[in-house]
Design an enzyme around this catalytic site. Structure first.
Site, PDB file in Angstrom:
ATOM      1  N   HIS A 136      34.096  49.884  44.261  1.00 16.77           N
ATOM      2  CA  HIS A 136      34.305  51.071  43.427  1.00 16.77           C
ATOM      3  C   HIS A 136      33.411  51.071  42.194  1.00 16.77           C
ATOM      4  CE1 HIS A 136      37.236  48.472  41.155  1.00 16.77           C
ATOM      5  NE2 HIS A 136      36.808  49.201  40.147  1.00 16.77           N
ATOM      6  N   ASP A 166      37.258  46.679  48.891  1.00 11.48           N
ATOM      7  CA  ASP A 166      36.684  46.893  47.564  1.00 11.48           C
ATOM      8  C   ASP A 166      35.668  45.805  47.203  1.00 11.48           C
ATOM      9  OD1 ASP A 166      36.291  48.346  45.250  1.00 11.48           O
ATOM     10  OD2 ASP A 166      37.867  47.303  44.136  1.00 11.48           O
ATOM     11  N   SER A 239      36.068  45.034  36.221  1.00 14.13           N
ATOM     12  CA  SER A 239      36.010  45.162  37.675  1.00 14.13           C
ATOM     13  C   SER A 239      34.800  44.447  38.250  1.00 14.13           C
ATOM     14  CB  SER A 239      35.939  46.632  38.082  1.00 14.13           C
ATOM     15  OG  SER A 239      37.214  47.175  38.167  1.00 14.13           O
TER      16      SER A 239
END
Length: 488
Positions: A136, A166, A239
């Site tokens: 993402h 992911d 992230s």
């Protein structure tokens, strides 16, 4: 980039000390004497008669940060990003508490497609510039830039990304880079210390620490990842960054949080490094990811179901339906079967089964131990291939070779009736000049420099003969407005 829950409780903070404040007596944290002290008596403070309790030893993580900080990179992207709202998560009930609060580590964005800039973290696997991050983080990016702690910057190539787990793999053109050491999430224990390094809110190479709170967590719409839950403080920008154990080994990739505010509130989730490395290996070797499938739907076994099926305790994955003609149906699996193990690995909860099946190469056989009608039986099944879900591609055409920067389609019959039979073109994608001018997907272009448009060819011709700029008349919701566009 990132996700978030919390049931908030109001807690009163009380000061512990001697004296009066606002009419309320504030008592000492020390125990009072058993004997009353006359007001005229002077009393010396008693000598301590016992040794204070030793403070709990906390780990010094400075060596881990010093050794691995240069292997953690900041990733920035620019391009068109399709932002997925929580309502887009299939199978997630709007009444589910997860529905409102889950999202990936990312600065909150509107749904739809638009020009954006984003950032995240990553870490270097190989000296020749192979990097792991979250899918993402780079989703929809036209350009990916990797920045190192020594301020060097590289344009990165996206070798591949797997949205289901992911995980994304990047490659930069560099040599002799510092790398991380890969560990094992399976050997981690709940309660042990872990450390995250990343770029929260753009603050590069920030280190935070906590403990592993739980393992093998199943989250909505993440069927292939048994997440590591921690209380490590991670925020937007973390992230894709690594999660280290106290040996300085990467055991996970920070991916999601659970929060009402979008920021850290005590619940963080990391992808186990074994899952990420398996995806990385497939992307590097084959350019894509293949997963095994059985063709069944499963659900959790609770105590009531265990009693109904005659199980001694609630374990396994209950088969609720079997796909006709699928691998499981061909092997003889039936609704009501409870899968207790796969290739010798016991299944305690239903969420443990999908990632195990996904890791089996399509075409290989798997051994299932199944509970059926009061007895255990062994079933061998030939695992099938999970088909990739492709997003539908709208029929649209780029106009004027990208000079305007829009992809459009004619109005449908229903849309034409809404416009009283007049023509127009629906914008499906906007980039370049159009995006800079504020044109959005969903806008309807009615005219160019006062000339009505009803076809793609007509729009292309008007843009081709225009000068450096055009004035577009667009319909946006209930309003009409002219938008000046500086052409490419």
């Amino acid at each position: 980039m990132i996700a978030a829950v919390v049931m908030a409780a109001l807690v009163g903070a009380y000061s512990l000390g001697n004296g009066l404040e606002n009419g309320l007596e504030l008592w000492s944290a020390h125990a009072a004497s058993d004997k009353a002290v006359p007001p005229t008596t002077s009393v010396a403070a008693p000598m301590a008669t016992s040794s204070p309790m030793p403070a709990a030893a906390l780990p010094d993580m400075s060596a881990i940060v010093a050794r691995n900080g240069s292997s953690v990179v900041n990733i920035s992207i620019s391009g068109k990003v399709k932002n997925q709202g929580l309502a887009d998560i299939p199978g997630l009930d709007p009444n589910d508490p997860f529905y409102e609060f889950f999202r990936h580590f990312g600065i909150p964005q509107q749904r739809g497609e638009r020009q954006v800039r984003g950032q995240g973290s990553g870490f270097i696997l190989r000296e020749d510039g192979l990097i792991l991050t979250n899918a993402h983080v780079i989703d929809g990016a036209d350009e990916v830039t990797v920045k190192m702690i020594d301020k060097r910057e590289f344009k990165a190539k996206v070798l591949g990304a797997d949205k289901a787990t992911d995980v994304a793999v990047l490659k930069i053109d560099a040599r002799n880079l510092p790398t991380v050491k890969i560990g094992s999430s399976t050997r981690t224990r709940v309660g042990e210390w872990v450390l995250a390094i990343g770029s929260p809110y753009g603050f590069e190479n920030s280190a935070t620490a906590g403990i592993i709170s739980a393992k093998s967590r199943s989250l909505p719409a993440d069927n292939y990842v048994p997440f590591i839950q921690t209380d490590v403080a991670v925020n937007p920008g973390n992230s894709g960054g690594p999660l280290f154990n106290m040996a300085g080994e990467v055991v996970g990739i920070n991916s999601q949080i659970y929060s009402r505010t979008g920021g850290y509130q005590g619940l963080s989730f990391a992808i186990p490094i074994e899952v990420a490395m398996s995806i990385q290996d497939q992307i590097v070797k084959h350019g894509k990811v293949q997963r095994g499938r059985l063709g069944i739907s499963i659900q959790e076994v609770n105590q009531s179901l265990a009693d109904s099926f005659g199980l001694s305790k609630p374990v396994g994955a209950l088969v609720s339906s079997v796909e006709s003609g699928g691998p499981a149906a061909k092997a003889g699996l039936e609704p009501g079967d409870v899968i207790l193990s796969l290739n010798g690995t016991e299944i305690q909860t239903s969420g443990e089964l999908p990632p195990l099946v996904a890791n089996i190469r399509p075409g290989e056989s798997a051994r299932l131990k199944v509970w059926r009608k009061g007895s255990v039986r062994d079933i061998e099944v030939k695992v099938g291939a999970l088909k990739e879900e492709k997003e539908p591609v709208a029929e649209s055409k780029d106009v004027a070779g990208g000079r305007l920067g829009v992809a459009v389609r004619p109005l449908s019959a229903e849309e034409r009736r809404q416009f009283d039979g007049r023509g127009g073109l629906v914008v499906q994608n906007a980039s370049g000049a159009a995006a800079r001018a504020g044109i959005r997907p969903g806008d309807v272009i009615l005219s160019v420099n006062g000339e009505p448009v009803g076809s793609v060819d007509q729009l292309r011709g008007l843009v081709a003969k225009a000068g450096k700029r055009v004035a577009l008349l667009i319909q946006r919701d209930e309003a009409r407005l002219f938008v000046p566009v500086e052409l490419n």
